[in-house]
Design a protein around this motif. Structure first.
Motif, mmCIF file in Angstrom:
data_model
loop_
_atom_site.group_PDB
_atom_site.id
_atom_site.type_symbol
_atom_site.label_atom_id
_atom_site.label_comp_id
_atom_site.label_asym_id
_atom_site.label_seq_id
_atom_site.Cartn_x
_atom_site.Cartn_y
_atom_site.Cartn_z
ATOM 1 N N ARG A 12 0.799 -1.223 0.000
ATOM 2 C CA ARG A 12 0.000 0.000 0.000
ATOM 3 C C ARG A 12 0.840 1.286 0.000
ATOM 4 N N PRO A 13 1.889 1.400 0.855
ATOM 5 C CA PRO A 13 2.662 2.651 0.838
ATOM 6 C C PRO A 13 3.250 2.974 -0.534
ATOM 7 N N ARG A 14 3.784 1.946 -1.226
ATOM 8 C CA ARG A 14 4.353 2.204 -2.549
ATOM 9 C C ARG A 14 3.265 2.576 -3.549
ATOM 10 N N LEU A 15 2.140 1.884 -3.503
ATOM 11 C CA LEU A 15 1.054 2.162 -4.440
ATOM 12 C C LEU A 15 0.507 3.575 -4.213
ATOM 13 N N PHE A 16 0.341 3.945 -2.947
ATOM 14 C CA PHE A 16 -0.111 5.304 -2.642
ATOM 15 C C PHE A 16 0.931 6.323 -3.100
ATOM 16 N N GLY A 17 2.214 6.016 -2.870
ATOM 17 C CA GLY A 17 3.276 6.930 -3.263
ATOM 18 C C GLY A 17 3.285 7.190 -4.757
ATOM 19 N N ILE A 18 3.069 6.162 -5.551
ATOM 20 C CA ILE A 18 3.009 6.332 -7.002
ATOM 21 C C ILE A 18 1.808 7.192 -7.383
ATOM 22 N N ALA A 19 0.637 6.832 -6.860
ATOM 23 C CA ALA A 19 -0.592 7.546 -7.228
ATOM 24 C C ALA A 19 -0.557 8.998 -6.760
ATOM 25 N N TYR A 20 -0.064 9.234 -5.537
ATOM 26 C CA TYR A 20 -0.032 10.612 -5.029
ATOM 27 C C TYR A 20 0.917 11.480 -5.847
ATOM 28 N N ARG A 21 2.104 10.975 -6.133
ATOM 29 C CA ARG A 21 3.061 11.767 -6.896
ATOM 30 C C ARG A 21 2.532 12.087 -8.299
ATOM 31 N N MET A 22 1.769 11.194 -8.877
ATOM 32 C CA MET A 22 1.225 11.436 -10.212
ATOM 33 C C MET A 22 0.046 12.396 -10.191
ATOM 34 N N LEU A 23 -0.744 12.380 -9.102
ATOM 35 C CA LEU A 23 -1.981 13.144 -9.067
ATOM 36 C C LEU A 23 -1.901 14.425 -8.240
#
Length: 293
Positions: A12-23
């Motif tokens: 979850r932390p990595r998935l959130f990190g990817i999505a947050y940085r993109m959005l």
């Protein structure tokens, strides 16, 4: 199901990190991760060789779709749009993967990129994926993934040139706050780069400058005027936001402004006032350091 959930939570932390940085939006990033979880539960996992790689691919593709629609919505945003701040003081995992890619200024610049360029840049620069792996994620060739990365770096060149360390940035923030609180116009101007720009994001929900304020004199006078109007009514705190120190203004116990700075070797070249109430949830209940001049 417990084993399935545990495996997903570890990612979850990595998935959130990817999505947050993109959005640039914690709310949208959480929605993407939740969508990925729902899809993961109904996916036939028997033929998947690497669950982390599959989840990264799925989340990135979902985020590209959201970024495309978000881009259209932001064209009608009232005043400057700024990223939603995230508190990183108690979440070292969020900032562990190249904290520079969390900076408010860089997230704002990444709005210039296409969603696919953004994905390629972040997966390579912030998360260390090879271009071969990235090509599979964004469904392109390795050569095209490299080309997308080159275009992204060209758009972001102004941010990458003349960078300073987080420690230097944090020290400059405290000097900036001290000068503003003291009403020291010359001291404040001396900290600002010649090309300083101040952005205020109220989203039409609160009063905020709808156009950027530019130039050391205009920005310094705007800041001191703001301090003079507010200093009797607010508490000033410092918190770890988006990988470095930022300041949080609270009125009646509620945050109403998060302020971040962008710094180069020329001084403070960007100031960001995030005031839209819908973007302040991440700093509503976090431990803050009371700043004293």
């Amino acid at each position: 199901m417990d084993e399935l959930a545990a495996g997903f939570e570890s990612m979850r932390p990595r998935l959130f990190g990817i999505a947050y940085r993109m959005l640039g939006s914690a709310v949208e990033a959480e929605d993407v991760v939740q969508d990925a979880w729902v899809k993961w539960q109904t996916t036939d996992r028997s033929g998947i060789r690497s669950h982390p790689a599959f989840l990264t691919t799925m989340t990135t593709r979902l985020t590209i779709n959201v970024a495309t629609s978000s881009r259209m919505r932001r064209e009608t945003y009232i005043g400057p749009w700024l990223p939603e701040p995230v508190f990183t003081g108690a979440d070292p995992e969020l900032g562990a993967e190249n904290a520079e890619a969390l900076e408010v200024g860089l997230l704002l610049l990444m709005e210039r990129l296409t969603p696919q360029e953004r994905a390629v840049y972040l997966l390579h620069e912030a998360f260390g994926y090879t271009f071969g792996d990235i090509a599979a994620v964004v469904e392109t060739t390795e050569a095209n993934a490299r080309q997308l990365a080159r275009r992204a770096r060209l758009h972001l060149k102004e941010h990458s040139d003349n960078r300073v360390t987080v420690a230097q940035k944090n020290r400059l923030l405290r000097s900036f706050l001290a000068a503003a609180q003291a009403g020291d116009l010359e001291g404040l101007q001396s900290l600002l780069a010649d090309d300083i720009v101040l952005y205020s994001d109220g989203g039409g929900n609160v009063t905020a400058a709808r156009r950027p304020v530019e130039g050391p004199d205009h920005v310094a006078r705007f800041l001191l005027g703001t301090v003079q109007k507010l200093q009797m009514h607010v508490e000033l705190h410092v918190a770890a936001v988006n990988g470095s120190d930022a300041f949080v203004l609270r009125m009646d116990g509620e945050p109403f402004l998060v302020g971040a700075i962008g710094v180069s070797t020329r001084g403070i070249d960007r100031i960001f006032f995030i005031m839209n109430p819908v973007k302040l949830g991440a700093v509503r209940n976090v431990p803050l350091e009371r700043h004293r001049s």
